[in-house]
Structure formats: C-alpha cells, structure tokens
Design a protein around this motif. Structure first.
Motif, PDB file in Angstrom:
ATOM      1  N   CYS A 199     -31.985 -38.476 117.285  1.00 48.41           N
ATOM      2  CA  CYS A 199     -31.675 -39.267 116.554  1.00 48.41           C
ATOM      3  C   CYS A 199     -30.352 -38.578 115.930  1.00 48.41           C
ATOM      4  O   CYS A 199     -30.187 -37.597 115.553  1.00 48.41           O
ATOM      5  CB  CYS A 199     -32.675 -39.029 114.948  1.00 48.41           C
ATOM      6  N   CYS A 245     -36.974 -43.115 112.140  1.00 52.46           N
ATOM      7  CA  CYS A 245     -36.948 -41.770 112.624  1.00 52.46           C
ATOM      8  C   CYS A 245     -38.338 -40.945 111.964  1.00 52.46           C
ATOM      9  O   CYS A 245     -38.216 -40.854 110.803  1.00 52.46           O
ATOM     10  CB  CYS A 245     -35.598 -40.965 112.313  1.00 52.46           C
ATOM     11  N   GLU A 288     -38.722 -37.934 111.902  1.00 51.50           N
ATOM     12  CA  GLU A 288     -38.145 -36.647 111.176  1.00 51.50           C
ATOM     13  C   GLU A 288     -37.562 -37.142 109.999  1.00 51.50           C
ATOM     14  O   GLU A 288     -37.672 -36.468 108.892  1.00 51.50           O
ATOM     15  CB  GLU A 288     -37.244 -35.987 112.077  1.00 51.50           C
ATOM     16  N   CYS A 289     -36.199 -37.892 109.740  1.00 52.29           N
ATOM     17  CA  CYS A 289     -35.585 -37.995 108.660  1.00 52.29           C
ATOM     18  C   CYS A 289     -35.855 -39.433 107.846  1.00 52.29           C
ATOM     19  O   CYS A 289     -35.479 -39.747 106.769  1.00 52.29           O
ATOM     20  CB  CYS A 289     -34.079 -37.872 109.063  1.00 52.29           C
ATOM     21  N   GLY A 317     -29.087 -39.191 113.077  1.00 51.16           N
ATOM     22  CA  GLY A 317     -28.962 -39.249 111.603  1.00 51.16           C
ATOM     23  C   GLY A 317     -29.377 -37.669 111.437  1.00 51.16           C
ATOM     24  O   GLY A 317     -28.914 -37.210 110.487  1.00 51.16           O
ATOM     25  N   CYS A 318     -30.241 -37.282 112.084  1.00 53.27           N
ATOM     26  CA  CYS A 318     -30.821 -35.728 111.895  1.00 53.27           C
ATOM     27  C   CYS A 318     -30.785 -34.681 112.734  1.00 53.27           C
ATOM     28  O   CYS A 318     -31.195 -33.747 112.805  1.00 53.27           O
ATOM     29  CB  CYS A 318     -32.085 -35.989 111.252  1.00 53.27           C
TER      30      CYS A 318
HETATM   31 ZN   LIG Z   1     -33.678 -38.595 112.241  1.00 55.26          ZN
END
Ligand SMILES: [Zn+2]
Length: 243
Positions: free
Chosen positions: A202, A228, A230-231, A204-205
């Motif tokens: 990802c 995601c 995660e984030c 983003g993170c």
């Molecule tokens: Zn992410």
C-alpha cells in the motif's frame, strides 16, 4: 461501494494533490527563516539594552566633563578677579593673601585640567563603544531584513503552489462521482485517503499486504472499492499491484 477503476485512479491523483496542498500550506506557514528571524529579534533586544547602558555611561561622562568645565570657569573668574585686586592693592598683607590664593587656584586649575583630560579620554572610549554597538545593531537589522525578504519570497512561492494545487484538485475532483469523493474525503481525514497498491504494497502506509488480504483483493470485483486493512485508505488496484 462500486466505482470504475478509472474513477478510482483519479482519486489517487486527488490524494497526491491534497498532499501537495498540505505541504505547500505547511511551508507557507512555517518559512525556514522564521526561527532565525525570531533569534535575531531576541539578539537585537539584548544589543539594544547594552546600547542603552553605553549611552547612559557616555551621558554621565558628558555631564562630568561639563561640570569640570564650569569648575574651571569659576576658578578662572576667581583668578582674574584676584589678579585685578592684586594689581591695584597697596596693602602688602592683602597682596600676600591674594598671591597665595592665586597659587592655590592655579593648583586647583591644574588638577581640574588633569581630570578634564582623563574624562575626555574616557569619553572618546565611550563614543567608540556606542558606535561599535550601533554598528552591531545595524548589522543585525540588515540580516533580519534580508531573512524577512527571503521568508516573504518563500511564502509567496508556496502560496502560489498552494493555489495551483487547489485549482488542479478542484478540476480533478470535479470528475470523480460525488459518493466516491465523499468516501475519500472521510477516509482522508485519518489516512492518505486513496493510494495505489503496487507490488503488494500500500503506497499510503508502505505496508506489504499479507496473503489473506491479498486473496480477498484477488476475489474482489474490479469495480469494488476496497480499503487497506492497515491504514484504511482506498486501495486502488492496477496491473502493477502484484495480485
Ligand atoms: Zn495502507
């Protein structure tokens, strides 16, 4: 929610523009020169205080010098008066007294002149000390003015970048379906909002997704909006996603 892959990719563009907008906004509010300008202001305050002290010391010496000069004038007047009286005196006792007073006045004048010279020397030093401090302040002011001008340039540049990115953002966001954009805006409050999935990561993170999560993504429809794990950002899939 469902959205075409093209619309989802435009969200990544919106996210990139939002990042640029945030960066420019932060940069224009915190020009790198600001801290140094603040330091210089504090420094100048200390320099000004010292200048006040030095000006005070010089004033004291000027007062002392004019007091000595007026003492000399008093002694001179008294000597002149005694000399006049001596010239016209026919009384030897009075003449003796006047001569002795003139001698003592001469000694007094000599002492005063010594003191005057000493004060004049100190006054010269005090003048130099004041000039030195004024030069330091002028230099600090010049540095401050230069830094402030640089800071203004940075603020203007970053404001232009902020405005340009804001205009681009409005243009791109205008082409994204409203419900998708609303979801993005909501998620963007606590994540990148939308990010590409590239090589199972990802963007983003920066988390590499695990097998289970990747399997879920493989099974999701192409136009499904996925996030995601995660984030929480909308995860935009492309050919490079590694699925
Ligand atoms: Zn992410």
């Amino acid at each position: 929610m469902n959205a075409s892959p093209a619309d989802q990719r435009r969200l990544v563009e919106v996210a990139e523009l939002d990042a640029r907008i945030r960066k420019a906004d932060h940069a224009r509010k915190n020009p790198p020169q600001a801290a140094r300008v603040q330091e210089l202001l504090t420094h100048r305050q200390a320099l000004s205080q010292e200048l006040t002290t030095r000006l005070g010391a010089r004033d004291d010496l000027r007062i002392e010098l004019s007091r000595i000069e007026s003492d000399v004038a008093v002694v001179d007047a008294r000597s002149a008066r005694d000399a006049e009286r001596l010239a016209s005196s026919s009384n030897s006792k009075e003449a003796q007294g006047l001569e002795s007073e003139i001698a003592s006045l001469n000694r007094r004048k000599s002492d005063l002149e010594d003191a005057e010279l000493e004060v004049m020397e100190r006054l010269e030093q005090a003048d130099a000390a004041v000039a030195e401090q004024e030069a330091l302040i002028a230099e600090t002011n010049a540095q401050g003015a230069e830094l402030s001008a640089e800071a203004k340039r940075v603020v203007a540049e970053q404001t232009a970048a902020f405005d340009a990115a804001s205009r681009d953002r409005a243009a791109v966001a205008g082409t994204v379906p409203a419900d998708l954009l609303a979801l993005y805006d909501k998620l963007a409050a606590r994540s990148a909002g939308a990010a590409l999935l590239r090589a199972r990561t990802c963007e983003g993170c920066r988390m590499v997704l695990s097998g289970t999560d990747l399997n879920a993504l493989r099974q999701a429809a192409e136009d499904a909006v996925v996030t995601c794990p995660e984030c929480g950002a909308i995860l935009v899939r492309t050919d490079e996603s590694g699925l």
